[in-house]
Design a protein around this motif. Structure first.
Motif, PDB file in Angstrom:
ATOM      1  N   ALA A   1       0.847  -1.197   0.000  1.00 19.59           N
ATOM      2  CA  ALA A   1       0.000   0.000   0.000  1.00 19.59           C
ATOM      3  C   ALA A   1       0.880   1.244   0.000  1.00 19.59           C
ATOM      4  O   ALA A   1       1.939   1.268   0.641  1.00 19.59           O
ATOM      5  N   THR A   2       0.433   2.257  -0.733  1.00 21.60           N
ATOM      6  CA  THR A   2       1.142   3.530  -0.802  1.00 21.60           C
ATOM      7  C   THR A   2       0.144   4.671  -0.684  1.00 21.60           C
ATOM      8  O   THR A   2      -0.914   4.645  -1.314  1.00 21.60           O
ATOM      9  N   ALA A   3       0.484   5.656   0.133  1.00 24.82           N
ATOM     10  CA  ALA A   3      -0.369   6.845   0.284  1.00 24.82           C
ATOM     11  C   ALA A   3       0.480   8.094   0.143  1.00 24.82           C
ATOM     12  O   ALA A   3       1.649   8.112   0.532  1.00 24.82           O
ATOM     13  N   LYS A   4      -0.103   9.136  -0.433  1.00 20.32           N
ATOM     14  CA  LYS A   4       0.519  10.450  -0.464  1.00 20.32           C
ATOM     15  C   LYS A   4      -0.382  11.390   0.329  1.00 20.32           C
ATOM     16  O   LYS A   4      -1.554  11.566  -0.009  1.00 20.32           O
ATOM     17  N   VAL A   5       0.190  11.947   1.395  1.00 17.77           N
ATOM     18  CA  VAL A   5      -0.585  12.694   2.390  1.00 17.77           C
ATOM     19  C   VAL A   5       0.145  13.993   2.697  1.00 17.77           C
ATOM     20  O   VAL A   5       1.378  14.054   2.650  1.00 17.77           O
ATOM     21  N   THR A   6      -0.592  15.048   3.009  1.00 21.17           N
ATOM     22  CA  THR A   6       0.085  16.276   3.430  1.00 21.17           C
ATOM     23  C   THR A   6       0.691  16.060   4.813  1.00 21.17           C
ATOM     24  O   THR A   6       0.086  15.418   5.683  1.00 21.17           O
TER      25      THR A   6
ATOM     26  N   LYS B   1      -3.863  12.829  -0.861  1.00 25.21           N
ATOM     27  CA  LYS B   1      -3.688  13.176  -2.271  1.00 25.21           C
ATOM     28  C   LYS B   1      -3.740  11.960  -3.184  1.00 25.21           C
ATOM     29  O   LYS B   1      -4.121  12.067  -4.351  1.00 25.21           O
ATOM     30  N   ASP B   2      -3.352  10.791  -2.663  1.00 26.38           N
ATOM     31  CA  ASP B   2      -3.351   9.579  -3.493  1.00 26.38           C
ATOM     32  C   ASP B   2      -3.300   8.366  -2.568  1.00 26.38           C
ATOM     33  O   ASP B   2      -2.674   8.424  -1.496  1.00 26.38           O
TER      34      ASP B   2
ATOM     35  N   ASP C   1       3.643  20.209   2.586  1.00 25.24           N
ATOM     36  CA  ASP C   1       4.396  19.257   1.761  1.00 25.24           C
ATOM     37  C   ASP C   1       3.658  17.932   1.657  1.00 25.24           C
ATOM     38  O   ASP C   1       3.031  17.464   2.621  1.00 25.24           O
ATOM     39  N   ILE C   2       3.757  17.316   0.495  1.00 24.17           N
ATOM     40  CA  ILE C   2       3.149  16.004   0.279  1.00 24.17           C
ATOM     41  C   ILE C   2       4.191  14.929   0.557  1.00 24.17           C
ATOM     42  O   ILE C   2       5.285  14.941  -0.002  1.00 24.17           O
ATOM     43  N   VAL C   3       3.852  14.015   1.443  1.00 27.86           N
ATOM     44  CA  VAL C   3       4.759  12.973   1.901  1.00 27.86           C
ATOM     45  C   VAL C   3       4.250  11.625   1.395  1.00 27.86           C
ATOM     46  O   VAL C   3       3.054  11.348   1.433  1.00 27.86           O
ATOM     47  N   GLU C   4       5.180  10.801   0.932  1.00 25.05           N
ATOM     48  CA  GLU C   4       4.818   9.454   0.478  1.00 25.05           C
ATOM     49  C   GLU C   4       5.035   8.463   1.612  1.00 25.05           C
ATOM     50  O   GLU C   4       6.087   8.438   2.243  1.00 25.05           O
ATOM     51  N   ILE C   5       4.028   7.631   1.854  1.00 25.87           N
ATOM     52  CA  ILE C   5       4.100   6.600   2.885  1.00 25.87           C
ATOM     53  C   ILE C   5       3.914   5.245   2.218  1.00 25.87           C
ATOM     54  O   ILE C   5       2.907   5.000   1.553  1.00 25.87           O
ATOM     55  N   ASN C   6       4.914   4.361   2.378  1.00 25.34           N
ATOM     56  CA  ASN C   6       4.827   3.003   1.863  1.00 25.34           C
ATOM     57  C   ASN C   6       4.635   2.058   3.037  1.00 25.34           C
ATOM     58  O   ASN C   6       5.333   2.152   4.056  1.00 25.34           O
TER      59      ASN C   6
END
Length: 246
Positions: free
Chosen positions: A127-132, A182-183, A210-215
């Motif tokens: 799973a991957t999320a892009k979050v502020t 965001k995604d 900032d948009i941070v990617e979480i894996n």
């Protein structure tokens, strides 16, 4: 660099977890990769030469730095100050200069650090999320009211941060309609628990917008990726999960 913000934010976050580390300086850029003393968290900070307005490296160089002391110096810089880092073998010190309303200069003695074999974990994130960053920070503040560890759960269309303890519970839910998310891509639902203090330190590297990617993966370390310097810099953290007791 024409701004000190990247260094202020990244060294500020890393130094809360790791006291000393080597910077590997190459002709095409620099990297600092290290683990915290308890081997719970790993930080990987990279800046390409294109992130700098001026970058001159005569030969590959390794600089051992006390990150706590480096953070103290960068805390004195204004984010809009032009910053210069300079090293010569003759001095064997790292020189730092900030140019803004005035010109201020500092120097930092270098360290001889032992080589540490760092793992290259092969993690199967599902799973991957892009979050502020600001959204995650608010969720961490909520969770900290209740306890020390927070569970991340990623499912189709939903991102959850939740905590339950004897003193109560807290939950932050993000759906794909929410501004903070965001995604979101989920191949398999995931959940795992992490220490709030470590996460709070890591998220000091980012501005709220900032948009941070979480894996993420089931009971796997969480990977957090911050991009900066117009894509020419990157800071990655890995944080081991906490073992949940029944």
């Amino acid at each position: 660099m024409d701004s000190s913000e990247v260094w202020k934010n990244c060294i500020g976050a890393i130094s809360n977890l790791i006291e000393e580390a080597d910077f590997e300086i190459e002709e095409d850029g620099m990297e600092m990769k290290a683990m915290d003393p308890s081997h719970v968290a790993l930080a990987d900070f990279k800046l390409s030469s294109a992130a700098f307005t001026e970058y001159e490296v005569d030969k590959p160089t390794k600089l051992g730095v006390d990150l706590t002391e480096m953070d103290k110096i960068f805390s004195r810089a204004n984010k809009n100050d032009e910053s210069t880092l300079e090293y010569t073998e003759e001095d064997n010190r790292l020189k730092l200069e900030f140019i803004g309303a005035s010109t201020r200069r500092f120097s930092l003695p270098l360290l001889e650090l032992e080589e540490e074999e760092l793992p290259e974990p092969d993690l199967n994130f599902t799973a991957t999320a892009k979050v502020t960053a600001g959204t995650i920070r608010e969720g961490l503040k909520d969770a900290a009211l209740v306890g020390d560890n927070v569970r991340f759960e990623l499912t189709k269309g939903k991102f959850l941060m939740k905590i339950e303890s004897d003193t109560g519970s807290a939950e932050m839910e993000l759906s794909e309609e929410d501004e903070g998310l965001k995604d979101l891509n989920v191949d398999e639902p995931t959940k795992a628990m992490y220490n709030i203090g470590y996460l709070e330190d890591m998220f000091k590297a980012a501005r709220s917008k900032d948009i941070v990617e979480i894996n993420h993966g089931e009971d796997l370390p969480i990977q957090i990726i911050f991009k900066m310097a117009d894509g020419e810099g990157i800071l990655k953290f890995l944080l081991a999960p906490r073992v949940e007791t029944e």
